[in-house]
Design a protein around this motif. Structure first.
Motif, PDB file in Angstrom:
ATOM      1  N   GLN A   1       9.984   2.697   2.366  1.00 42.52           N
ATOM      2  CA  GLN A   1       9.856   1.265   2.081  1.00 42.52           C
ATOM      3  C   GLN A   1       9.635   1.014   0.590  1.00 42.52           C
ATOM      4  OE1 GLN A   1       6.745  -0.646   4.346  1.00 42.52           O
ATOM      5  NE2 GLN A   1       6.673  -2.408   3.001  1.00 42.52           N
ATOM      6  N   PHE A   2       8.891   1.883  -0.062  1.00 39.84           N
ATOM      7  CA  PHE A   2       8.583   1.694  -1.475  1.00 39.84           C
ATOM      8  C   PHE A   2       9.760   2.094  -2.379  1.00 39.84           C
ATOM      9  CE2 PHE A   2       6.908   3.516  -5.468  1.00 39.84           C
ATOM     10  CZ  PHE A   2       6.368   2.361  -6.007  1.00 39.84           C
TER      11      PHE A   2
ATOM     12  N   PRO B   1      -0.294   7.913  -1.406  1.00 36.22           N
ATOM     13  CA  PRO B   1      -1.597   8.231  -0.800  1.00 36.22           C
ATOM     14  C   PRO B   1      -1.968   7.227   0.294  1.00 36.22           C
ATOM     15  CG  PRO B   1      -1.707   8.360  -3.197  1.00 36.22           C
ATOM     16  CD  PRO B   1      -0.386   7.750  -2.870  1.00 36.22           C
ATOM     17  N   LYS B   2      -2.791   7.678   1.206  1.00 31.74           N
ATOM     18  CA  LYS B   2      -3.165   6.843   2.348  1.00 31.74           C
ATOM     19  C   LYS B   2      -3.971   5.616   1.932  1.00 31.74           C
ATOM     20  CE  LYS B   2      -1.288   9.703   5.231  1.00 31.74           C
ATOM     21  NZ  LYS B   2      -0.021   9.328   5.932  1.00 31.74           N
ATOM     22  N   ASN B   3      -4.671   5.695   0.799  1.00 30.76           N
ATOM     23  CA  ASN B   3      -5.512   4.578   0.367  1.00 30.76           C
ATOM     24  C   ASN B   3      -4.757   3.565  -0.490  1.00 30.76           C
ATOM     25  OD1 ASN B   3      -5.192   6.379  -1.718  1.00 30.76           O
ATOM     26  ND2 ASN B   3      -7.170   5.921  -2.647  1.00 30.76           N
ATOM     27  N   VAL B   4      -3.456   3.780  -0.697  1.00 29.44           N
ATOM     28  CA  VAL B   4      -2.649   2.875  -1.517  1.00 29.44           C
ATOM     29  C   VAL B   4      -1.896   1.909  -0.600  1.00 29.44           C
ATOM     30  CG1 VAL B   4      -0.710   2.710  -3.133  1.00 29.44           C
ATOM     31  CG2 VAL B   4      -2.404   4.539  -3.371  1.00 29.44           C
ATOM     32  N   LEU B   5      -1.950   0.622  -0.980  1.00 28.34           N
ATOM     33  CA  LEU B   5      -1.278  -0.413  -0.193  1.00 28.34           C
ATOM     34  C   LEU B   5      -0.218  -1.075  -1.065  1.00 28.34           C
ATOM     35  CD1 LEU B   5      -1.558  -1.655   2.674  1.00 28.34           C
ATOM     36  CD2 LEU B   5      -2.899  -3.482   1.635  1.00 28.34           C
ATOM     37  N   LEU B   6       0.969  -1.188  -0.534  1.00 26.72           N
ATOM     38  CA  LEU B   6       2.057  -1.823  -1.282  1.00 26.72           C
ATOM     39  C   LEU B   6       1.793  -3.316  -1.444  1.00 26.72           C
ATOM     40  CD1 LEU B   6       5.193  -0.088   0.272  1.00 26.72           C
ATOM     41  CD2 LEU B   6       3.974   0.483  -1.823  1.00 26.72           C
ATOM     42  N   PRO B   7       2.285  -3.926  -2.526  1.00 28.68           N
ATOM     43  CA  PRO B   7       2.022  -5.366  -2.762  1.00 28.68           C
ATOM     44  C   PRO B   7       2.454  -6.253  -1.603  1.00 28.68           C
ATOM     45  CG  PRO B   7       2.955  -4.351  -4.720  1.00 28.68           C
ATOM     46  CD  PRO B   7       3.032  -3.319  -3.635  1.00 28.68           C
ATOM     47  N   GLU B   8       3.600  -5.938  -0.989  1.00 29.83           N
ATOM     48  CA  GLU B   8       4.077  -6.801   0.106  1.00 29.83           C
ATOM     49  C   GLU B   8       3.252  -6.658   1.377  1.00 29.83           C
ATOM     50  OE1 GLU B   8       6.956  -3.226  -0.187  1.00 29.83           O
ATOM     51  OE2 GLU B   8       5.816  -4.538  -1.500  1.00 29.83           O
ATOM     52  N   ASP B   9       2.373  -5.635   1.420  1.00 32.04           N
ATOM     53  CA  ASP B   9       1.544  -5.428   2.604  1.00 32.04           C
ATOM     54  C   ASP B   9       0.086  -5.833   2.388  1.00 32.04           C
ATOM     55  OD1 ASP B   9       3.709  -4.435   3.969  1.00 32.04           O
ATOM     56  OD2 ASP B   9       3.334  -2.367   3.380  1.00 32.04           O
ATOM     57  N   ARG B  10      -0.225  -6.348   1.217  1.00 33.23           N
ATOM     58  CA  ARG B  10      -1.624  -6.721   0.956  1.00 33.23           C
ATOM     59  C   ARG B  10      -2.073  -7.900   1.798  1.00 33.23           C
ATOM     60  NH1 ARG B  10      -1.465  -6.083  -5.657  1.00 33.23           N
ATOM     61  NH2 ARG B  10      -1.439  -3.780  -5.661  1.00 33.23           N
ATOM     62  N   VAL B  11      -1.132  -8.725   2.228  1.00 36.88           N
ATOM     63  CA  VAL B  11      -1.495  -9.854   3.080  1.00 36.88           C
ATOM     64  C   VAL B  11      -2.096  -9.364   4.395  1.00 36.88           C
ATOM     65  CG1 VAL B  11       0.803  -9.994   4.126  1.00 36.88           C
ATOM     66  CG2 VAL B  11      -0.641 -12.016   4.062  1.00 36.88           C
ATOM     67  N   GLN B  12      -1.666  -8.176   4.851  1.00 36.06           N
ATOM     68  CA  GLN B  12      -2.245  -7.628   6.076  1.00 36.06           C
ATOM     69  C   GLN B  12      -3.704  -7.224   5.865  1.00 36.06           C
ATOM     70  OE1 GLN B  12       0.195  -4.512   7.634  1.00 36.06           O
ATOM     71  NE2 GLN B  12       2.073  -5.722   7.565  1.00 36.06           N
ATOM     72  N   GLU B  13      -4.024  -6.806   4.641  1.00 38.18           N
ATOM     73  CA  GLU B  13      -5.407  -6.456   4.344  1.00 38.18           C
ATOM     74  C   GLU B  13      -6.274  -7.703   4.279  1.00 38.18           C
ATOM     75  OE1 GLU B  13      -7.604  -3.472   1.218  1.00 38.18           O
ATOM     76  OE2 GLU B  13      -6.087  -4.838   0.442  1.00 38.18           O
TER      77      GLU B  13
END
Length: 210
Positions: free
Chosen positions: A11-12, A94-106
């Motif tokens: 995805q990235f 890494p598992k602790n990295v979140l892509l910008p387009e997925d930050r809304v899920q956080e």
């Protein structure tokens, strides 16, 4: 090759890391084959320059193929280690990295049940939108029909106005009142005609009995 799908990395990057490594492997392998052909060509030229050399080109080709097989086996081992390192350290998120387009899920986490409920709500809204669009289309069609009927009624009213104007010019009085009276007289005439027809039928039936 790695069997991990590495979906997040795909995805990235926009491509699968395994595909990238496969292309690198093919590129190195092609380069190795080309280099062996160059080396073989140089060896043949050198042997041609040696007087009385009994080494034939076919023997050189066999030696080249054996050396190429040896190089390929070692290359595959080295590349397997290189692939593992690249997939872990370079092409891995890494598992602790979140892509910008997925930050809304956080920011707005939701469970599977909530996701299914949202999907159902979305489906209902889509059905409602389709129903409203169909209703709007039906109302537009009805409005067009009303416009046509209105135009025809306006024609009839203009016709009545013209007839009434003519009647006034000839002293015939109010056309609307005259038309209403004519309608009443016509209805009475229809009733009388119906009564006459019924009496005529009864008289014919009486003649047949005699």
């Amino acid at each position: 090759m790695s069997v991990d799908p590495m979906v997040y990395e795909t995805q990235f990057f926009g491509f699968t890391p395994q595909t990238c490594m496969l292309r690198v492997y093919i590129a190195f392998q092609d380069y190795l084959f080309e280099m062996m052909l160059v080396v073989e060509g140089v060896m043949l030229k050198k042997l041609d320059a040696i007087p009385g050399c009994k080494v034939s080109p076919s023997q050189i080709r066999k030696c080249t193929e054996k050396f190429l097989l040896f190089m390929k086996e070692h290359f595959d081992k080295l590349f397997a280690k290189m692939e593992e390192m690249l997939l872990q350290l370079v092409l891995n998120i890494p598992k602790n990295v979140l892509l910008p387009e997925d930050r809304v899920q956080e920011q707005y986490p939701y469970s599977e049940e909530e996701f299914q409920a949202l999907q159902e709500e979305l489906r209902q809204l889509q059905q409602q939108c389709r129903a409203e669009a169909a209703l709007e289309q039906a109302l537009r069609a009805e409005l067009e029909e009303q416009k046509v009927v209105k135009a025809e009624l306006e024609k009839i009213l203009r016709c009545f106005d013209g007839v009434e104007s003519i009647c006034r010019e000839h002293g015939a009085g109010n056309f609307r009142e005259s038309f209403a009276l004519l309608t009443q007289n016509s209805k009475k005439l229809q009733d009388v005609l119906k009564d006459v027809e019924e009496k005529s039928k009864k008289m014919k039936q009486g003649d047949q009995l005699m």
